[in-house]
Design an enzyme around this catalytic site. Sequence first.
Site, PDB file in Angstrom:
ATOM      1  CB  CYS A   1      26.543  87.387 -38.899  1.00  0.00           C
ATOM      2  SG  CYS A   1      28.176  86.313 -39.067  1.00  0.00           S
ATOM      3  CG  HIS A  40      30.307  90.186 -38.837  1.00  0.00           C
ATOM      4  ND1 HIS A  40      29.260  89.514 -38.214  1.00  0.00           N
ATOM      5  CD2 HIS A  40      29.778  91.303 -39.311  1.00  0.00           C
ATOM      6  CE1 HIS A  40      28.345  90.288 -37.950  1.00  0.00           C
ATOM      7  NE2 HIS A  40      28.533  91.400 -38.733  1.00  0.00           N
ATOM      8  CG  HIS A 100      25.142  93.377 -39.498  1.00  0.00           C
ATOM      9  ND1 HIS A 100      26.392  93.299 -38.680  1.00  0.00           N
ATOM     10  CD2 HIS A 100      24.294  94.543 -38.683  1.00  0.00           C
ATOM     11  CE1 HIS A 100      26.400  94.515 -38.110  1.00  0.00           C
ATOM     12  NE2 HIS A 100      25.201  95.120 -38.049  1.00  0.00           N
TER      13      HIS A 100
END
Length: 369
Positions: free
Chosen positions: A283, A331, A343
């Site tokens: 990510c 994240h 993402h």
Amino acid sequence: MNRRHSAAAAITLVCALAVLAAPVQAFATPAPPAPEQPPKSGDAENSGASGTSSGTSGKKSLEEVRAKIDDLYRKAGAATDAYNLAEERSKKQSGEIVKLAQAIVEGQAKIAELKSRAGAQAREQYRNAGLPPGAQLMLSGDPQLFLDGISRAHQGQQAAKGVLGELNRTQEDLETYTQDASTNWTKLEASRVKQAKAKKKINEQIAAAKKLESQLEKKERARLLQLEQQAEYKSQTAWLSSGALKEINRGASASGKKAVAFATSQIGKPYKWGAVGPASYDCSGLTSQAWAAAGHPIPRTSQEQWRQLPHVAVKDMRPGDLVIYFGDATHVGMYIGDGAIVHAPRPGRDVTITGAGSMEILGVVRPDK
């Protein structure tokens, strides 16, 4: 001899750096699903995880299995961020050690040269019966030679003082370089230990999640994906219902447009922990590379992106901004407008677009503020 010894020491120091780098990672989620279909009588869900004839637990429902798998990937994501940060620090420290090794070699060579000059001056004085230049001039018996030599003698004395002063300063610098190198080695080893621990934890969590998934039957795995999408859809719907999107209507900056273009062009590439492209990403690997492509290098990890980049209110976010998720900032996704982010979700998933509110939002940061 000193020069050879210095070079050998520095080469040993630099060669030891050969054992360094390794991979990196983070995690996320996919896009809104189709409405949930009522379960059929024979569905795994009705058998209380029953569907777990494949061996998951016999007592856990498929929803509980999904929650467990999500938890394992969350923990893997947290460990990945720790790994990425340790690797980034290792690279920085190894770079510092290389620079210090070069400075040590140069310093030792300079000391050898200064000692040679000091030795030449001592030998010259010895050839003159050990008399200082002033005494030699007084004994010369030649007034003109005396007058002409005063300036040269003064210059010689200043040169000798200069050589000794420079020698002392260089030796002090050399001691500092050596101490700094030792300190950086200590930090480097600590970072490598953290990397190893984080890597072990990542692999354990991912292996456990994959094992759970592998124990499910094919129809259960399909249902698991549907449950995952439904959970995201539910969160996104609740977020939109809060009126959050009504306030978000700003256009992207020129750099933000470039970052969004890069990130969206990676859609479909697989998630891989520790990866920064071009074939796969985690990510924060995706977001950091997107902003690097836009001409704005940013920290490598989602936690450092949250810690170091300027924060903006969710209602003020614009395309290109980074949305940081979960209380531990493990994240990150890039906002692309219309309530969506791009993402890299987690192992087993590809770079994709999903709702910005499909996960627990910690906050928003702006790389080019």
